[in-house]
Design a protein around this motif. Structure first.
Motif, short mmCIF file in Angstrom:
data_model
loop_
_atom_site.label_atom_id
_atom_site.label_comp_id
_atom_site.label_asym_id
_atom_site.label_seq_id
_atom_site.Cartn_x
_atom_site.Cartn_y
_atom_site.Cartn_z
N GLU A 79 0.83 -1.20 0.00
CA GLU A 79 0.00 0.00 0.00
C GLU A 79 0.86 1.25 0.00
OE1 GLU A 79 -2.89 -0.18 3.12
OE2 GLU A 79 -4.01 -1.83 2.19
N LYS A 80 1.99 1.20 0.71
CA LYS A 80 2.91 2.33 0.70
C LYS A 80 3.51 2.52 -0.68
CE LYS A 80 7.12 4.02 2.98
NZ LYS A 80 8.17 3.70 3.99
N SER A 81 3.86 1.42 -1.34
CA SER A 81 4.43 1.50 -2.69
C SER A 81 3.43 2.09 -3.67
CB SER A 81 4.86 0.10 -3.14
OG SER A 81 5.38 0.12 -4.45
N LEU A 82 2.17 1.66 -3.59
CA LEU A 82 1.13 2.19 -4.48
C LEU A 82 0.88 3.67 -4.19
CD1 LEU A 82 -1.40 -0.78 -4.43
CD2 LEU A 82 0.10 -0.12 -6.31
N ALA A 83 0.88 4.05 -2.91
CA ALA A 83 0.65 5.45 -2.55
C ALA A 83 1.77 6.34 -3.06
CB ALA A 83 0.53 5.57 -1.03
N GLN A 84 2.99 5.79 -3.17
CA GLN A 84 4.12 6.55 -3.69
C GLN A 84 4.18 6.52 -5.21
OE1 GLN A 84 7.38 4.71 -1.60
NE2 GLN A 84 7.12 5.99 0.23
N ASN A 85 3.15 5.93 -5.83
CA ASN A 85 3.00 5.93 -7.28
C ASN A 85 4.07 5.10 -7.98
OD1 ASN A 85 1.71 6.51 -9.65
ND2 ASN A 85 2.56 8.57 -9.87
N HIS A 86 4.53 4.01 -7.33
CA HIS A 86 5.42 3.08 -8.01
C HIS A 86 4.59 2.25 -8.98
CE1 HIS A 86 9.08 3.85 -5.79
NE2 HIS A 86 8.40 3.81 -4.66
N PRO A 87 4.95 2.21 -10.25
CA PRO A 87 4.12 1.50 -11.22
C PRO A 87 4.18 -0.02 -11.08
CG PRO A 87 6.11 2.34 -12.28
CD PRO A 87 6.10 2.89 -10.88
N ARG A 88 5.27 -0.54 -10.50
CA ARG A 88 5.43 -1.99 -10.39
C ARG A 88 5.95 -2.33 -9.00
NH1 ARG A 88 8.22 -3.34 -16.33
NH2 ARG A 88 6.53 -2.41 -17.56
N SER A 89 5.34 -3.34 -8.39
CA SER A 89 5.72 -3.76 -7.04
C SER A 89 5.77 -5.28 -7.01
CB SER A 89 4.71 -3.25 -6.01
OG SER A 89 4.51 -1.86 -6.12
N HIS A 120 7.35 -14.82 -12.01
CA HIS A 120 8.65 -15.16 -12.59
C HIS A 120 8.47 -15.84 -13.95
CE1 HIS A 120 7.25 -18.62 -10.26
NE2 HIS A 120 7.88 -19.37 -11.14
N ARG A 121 7.23 -16.29 -14.25
CA ARG A 121 7.00 -16.94 -15.55
C ARG A 121 6.23 -16.04 -16.52
NH1 ARG A 121 5.22 -21.31 -12.29
NH2 ARG A 121 3.10 -21.12 -13.05
N SER A 122 5.62 -14.97 -16.04
CA SER A 122 4.65 -14.25 -16.87
C SER A 122 5.19 -12.95 -17.45
CB SER A 122 3.40 -13.94 -16.04
OG SER A 122 3.75 -13.11 -14.94
N SER A 179 13.62 -14.38 -10.22
CA SER A 179 14.92 -14.41 -10.89
C SER A 179 15.42 -12.98 -11.02
CB SER A 179 14.78 -15.05 -12.27
OG SER A 179 14.00 -14.22 -13.11
N MET A 180 16.64 -12.84 -11.54
CA MET A 180 17.18 -11.49 -11.76
C MET A 180 16.31 -10.73 -12.76
SD MET A 180 21.32 -12.09 -11.80
CE MET A 180 21.23 -13.37 -13.07
N GLN A 181 15.79 -11.46 -13.78
CA GLN A 181 14.92 -10.81 -14.76
C GLN A 181 13.62 -10.34 -14.12
OE1 GLN A 181 15.60 -14.27 -17.44
NE2 GLN A 181 15.41 -12.76 -19.06
N THR A 182 13.11 -11.12 -13.17
CA THR A 182 11.89 -10.73 -12.48
C THR A 182 12.11 -9.43 -11.72
OG1 THR A 182 11.47 -13.09 -12.14
CG2 THR A 182 10.04 -11.54 -10.98
N LEU A 183 13.21 -9.36 -10.97
CA LEU A 183 13.51 -8.15 -10.20
C LEU A 183 13.70 -6.96 -11.14
CD1 LEU A 183 15.97 -9.78 -7.65
CD2 LEU A 183 13.77 -8.75 -7.09
N GLY A 184 14.35 -7.20 -12.29
CA GLY A 184 14.55 -6.12 -13.24
C GLY A 184 13.24 -5.60 -13.80
N PHE A 185 12.33 -6.52 -14.15
CA PHE A 185 11.04 -6.11 -14.71
C PHE A 185 10.26 -5.26 -13.71
CE2 PHE A 185 6.49 -6.78 -15.36
CZ PHE A 185 6.36 -6.43 -16.70
#
Length: 922
Positions: A185-195, A333-335, A359-365
């Motif tokens: 909820e804090k992340s969404l309130a700070q307008n982060h597009p991806r969490s 991690h698969r989608s 995975s590292m790609q998941t964190l990057g996305f």
């Protein structure tokens, strides 16, 4: 045409698709439609000319600044912001400055919602519809009687509401879930597009997500949420969890308060507040195509490597980009790869990823925005997951294959019909380990693994047990699973219900029905699958995961292991496995060395994928038109055409309306040949680009044809090697499991030394002779202390650790141990005894010795006295000692209690009790 004019042409098209009427100043009629976009709109002096002025319900609402393709847009925000402040005072406007600003090249578009607190531009796939902007205006300006800059701070947008959420009711949630909800909820309130939320398998990710979504709908005004899964059975499972969720705010079920749609067709329920869909179905919905339901039941993970370039998704007016406010993608991690990430990036929505194994790609996305990290190790420490041991079965054929000499008769089995015939080899047959169960079925290799598993099950893997624990076996493919099921039934001497195959090709019963039985019923004891139960499926009583297939993906392997980590209450466990007492660990039985192999971070996106014929067909069914995929399919079809008998060729022609495999292959090659695509018959207009390829691929959209081709393409026969004899090279727990047991033993013995003067039970047990008598409440106190974090020790866990290290000195391994067994554990750990024996066994032996000594000294006991003595013995075995008041409780009370025992033994009772307390517990 200038680049900027080209951009405006594309922008005009996108606006029209989104429901706007595009016009110039001369022909403008702002009352004609709900949304009107006026080009080249002159502003107040000093503010220039807006490329597009957006009117909503007759009032100016926003602007669009157009730039040529390739222009960077973040710097353009200053220019469009200037336009929002330049509207003439005499013109009707929703607010000044105007709330909405777009910057677009037609290829890339960014949007700023000025109604948001700390307004920040974000990328969008296309433009929002006029009615959406009208809704946002109504919400954002509803409290204000007059316009002015103050509305920017007081708006009621979703983002603004996220900054004023009511306190979380924490009842029913445990600390990691509470942290996940608050952090998201804090992340969404700070307008982060991806969490991104990482929570270990079995730690309640879905329940956590549902708790969050409930609050977002109820308090933040989220209009519609998309919950994405990658398999149909996971969608059904998720829907059940929504149905079972009980609101802590009003005691309504989620589905009683809000409509939740599980999408089983391409019809989106516009009244639903939550839509549960597979990513495959949502992709087909955006493409405007029907989905072959069989593609929904397979994990999409295997399909990602078929697409070097994703099939592009275009704007679909029926599914505008603002359809969803939030998208939750399970097993993210698969989608997030190639084909599927377009679904996530199409919608103007905040993305929330759920995974146990990023995975590292998941964190990057997810922009490294990991709002919650709760791994398996911490879950084990908290008692939310159970840990595992690895039991390795290593056989000769599994490792190195085998050789069958020429002249030997072998079975050959048709892959599809499974019809077997006998044939004499005219040359040596040598096969490697990687050919097992595909080209060659070495019957004794499967049998040796299963027989070793059976023989070691009750002596080493789960010693002392008599019921086969719930076991999941991972096979290589459906045929391999079939062979395993047959041999399991034979080796265990059991019937059909004992072992069942659960794969996508299971017929007669729905796979989810078999999964439910495996989870909730006594039968089947053993389930064999390929990857259907590999991820997401909750089977809490599972105690053994047996790998008879390799896995190269690290995240996929972690998911497969995760099937065993879930904790389960004792009643549920005993309901399906009667002799199981507690699930404090599970066992991975590794028959292929999968735990020892190096694994990749994620499945590689190969430039030239070398994939099966079946996967190629699935790729074109999903819309893949890449040259490499199409040419590979054409080549496979051409080779197949040469080997098929006439009767099978006829089957293909019947399914395609008269076209043979050669013609199908030729059409595919023509479709990707640019020279042949450009050809047209005399007098005819040039063919539309891509039309020939679409026509060539159309037959493969038919699932019946695909099934037929798969059946025909399979190698007609497998060799069944019934001759080669396999042998076990190694069977036992691996070094890691032994090291973990060693750490447990050392930590326990260190704990005893450090606390022997503080804890009453240890004070008594470390003193010889005992200064005071040990009481049952002292043992209860000790058990409670060692059960707390960070140790989480139980009698069973400690007993199994000693059994793993010193098997010859430990009796009662695998059995459930009662509280009084802690006495034996402490004595053995403190080296007071040379053998670890269950406390009741020690009491039984001491009682027998005491009874013999009494009789040797001339004492004689009646049958009634013996019965009472045996009851006293059993009481001491369970409770460490006996006192006079204990005779007022069962089982003594039912036999007459304290008065009766006095009558039976007379004035000798106190002496006997004292002797038994000292002798039996010694």
């Amino acid at each position: 045409m200038k680049p900027e004019d080209q951009a405006r042409e594309t922008i005009d098209k996108l606006l029209t698709q989104a429901g706007w009427v595009v016009t110039d100043m001369r022909h403008a009629d702002i009352a004609s439609h709900r949304g009107v976009a006026i080009t080249e709109f002159g502003l107040n002096p000093g503010h220039g000319t807006a490329d597009y002025m957006l009117y909503v319900d007759g009032k100016a609402a926003g602007v669009i600044e157009a730039k040529a393709a390739g222009a960077t847009l973040t710097g353009v925000e200053i220019q469009s912001d200037k336009y929002t402040k330049g509207v003439w005072a005499s013109l009707p406007a929703w607010a000044r400055p105007l709330p909405f600003a777009y910057q677009s090249t037609g290829i890339e578009t960014r949007f700023t919602n000025g109604l948001d607190p700390e307004a920040r531009s974000r990328p969008v796939f296309a433009f929002h519809r006029p009615e959406t902007l009208a809704l946002w205006l109504e919400e954002g300006l509803s409290l204000h009687a007059e316009t002015g800059p103050e509305y920017l701070k007081q708006g009621k947008t979703f983002l603004a509401r996220m900054n004023h959420m009511p306190p979380l009711i924490e009842t029913g949630l445990w600390p990691p879930q509470i942290r996940a909800i608050k952090n998201l909820e804090k992340s969404l309130a700070q307008n982060h597009p991806r969490s991104l939320i990482q929570m270990a398998t079995g730690s309640g990710k879905t329940f956590t997500a549902i708790s969050i979504l409930y609050r977002l709908i109820k308090f933040a005004g989220a209009r519609r949420i998309l919950f994405l899964v990658d398999r149909g059975n996971l969608g059904r499972q998720t829907h059940k969890e929504f149905q079972q969720y009980l609101s802590p705010y009003n005691n309504f079920k989620f589905t009683e308060e809000f409509i939740v749609q599980r999408m089983s067709s391409n019809q989106l329920d516009k009244s639903a507040r939550v839509c549960i869909s597979t990513i495959q179905r949502m992709f087909s919905l955006l493409k405007g195509e029907e989905l072959d339901e069989s593609l929904e039941e397979e994990s999409l993970f295997d399909h990602t490597r078929l697409f070097k370039e994703p099939v592009p998704v275009e704007y679909n007016p029926k599914i505008p980009i603002e359809t969803f406010d939030i998208i939750v993608t399970d097993e993210c991690h698969r989608s997030i790869y190639n084909l599927w990430r377009q679904v996530l990036e199409y919608f103007d929505a905040s993305l929330v990823g759920l995974t146990a194994t990023p995975s590292m790609q998941t964190l990057g996305f997810f922009n490294q925005n990991l709002v919650m990290e709760y791994g398996h190790e911490q879950a084990v420490a908290d008692g939310v997951n159970v840990n595992y041991d690895v039991y390795r079965i290593h056989t000769e054929i599994t490792s190195g294959g085998a050789r069958v000499e020429a002249g030997v008769y072998v079975d050959k089995r048709h892959r599809e019909t499974r019809q077997v015939r006998w044939e004499q080899l005219d040359e040596d047959l040598a096969y490697q380990a990687n050919q097992l169960d595909r080209d060659v079925v070495a019957v004794d290799q499967i049998r040796t693994v299963i027989r070793t598993f059976r023989d070691r099950l009750f002596t080493e893997i789960f010693p002392g047990r008599t019921e086969v624990p719930k076991t999941l076996i991972f096979a290589k493919d459906d045929s391999h699973a079939e062979d395993i099921v047959k041999i399991v039934r034979e080796e265990f001497g059991k019937g059909n219900e004992f072992a069942q195959k659960i794969t996508y090709r299971t017929t007669g019963r729905k796979p989810e029905e078999l999964i439910a039985e495996f989870r909730n019923s006594y039968f089947p004891r053993i389930a064999v699958t390929v990857d259907m139960i590999a991820t997401g499926t909750d089977i809490k009583p599972l105690e053994i995961v047996l790998f008879m297939r390799s896995v190269k993906s690290r995240s996929f392997f972690e998911q497969m292991k995760g099937r065993g980590v879930r904790v389960v209450d004792q009643d549920t466990l005993r309901g399906v496995t009667p002799d199981a007492k507690v699930k404090d660990h599970f066992v991975i039985v590794d028959a292929v060395g999968v735990c020892e192999q190096d694994k990749t971070e994620s499945r590689p996106l190969e430039k030239r994928p070398n994939v099966s014929f079946e996967k190629l067909l699935q790729a074109v069914a999903l819309g893949n038109t890449e040259e490499e995929v199409v040419s590979s399919l054409a080549g496979r079809l051409a080779r197949l055409a040469k080997s098929l008998p006439a009767r099978d060729q006829a089957k293909v022609e019947k399914a395609t309306g008269g076209r043979g495999l050669g013609e199908l292959a030729s059409d595919l090659l023509a479709g990707i040949d640019p020279d042949r695509q450009a050809e047209s018959a005399p007098g005819q207009a040039p063919a539309e680009p891509g039309a020939a390829l679409r026509a060539a691929l159309r037959p493969f959209h038919n699932p019946d044809l695909r099934d037929l081709l798969i059946e025909l393409k399979r190698e007609s026969e497998q060799v069944i090697d019934t001759v080669s004899k396999d042998r076990v090279l190694e069977a036992g727990f691996n070094a890691e499991a032994l090291e973990r047991a060693k750490d447990t033993v050392q930590s326990f013995e260190r704990f005893l030394q450090e606390h022997k003067d503080e804890i009453t039970a240890l004070q008594v047990l470390y003193s010889k002779p005992y200064r005071v008598r040990l009481r049952f409440q002292d043992i209860e106190e000790l058990a409670e202390i060692i059960r707390r974090p960070p140790h989480h020790w139980t009698q069973d866990k400690l007993w199994e650790a000693y059994a793993a290290l010193e098997k010859s000195k430990v009796r009662g391994a695998g059995a459930h141990h009662i509280l009084s067994d802690l006495v034996s554990l402490v004595r053995y750990a403190s080296h007071q005894e040379n053998e670890l024996v269950p406390f009741p066994e020690r009491v039984q032996a001491n009682f027998k010795a005491w009874l013999g000594a009494q009789e040797k000294n001339g004492a004689r006991f009646t049958d009634e006295q013996r019965r009472w003595l045996e009851m006293i013995r059993d009481h001491i075995a369970a409770n460490v000692s006996i006192e006079a008041e204990d005779f007022d409780y069962a089982p003594f009370a039912q036999q007459g209690g304290l008065g009766k025992v006095h009558e039976v033994f007379g004035d000798k009772l106190n002496v006997i009790l004292e002797e038994l307390n000292e002798t039996l517990a010694a």
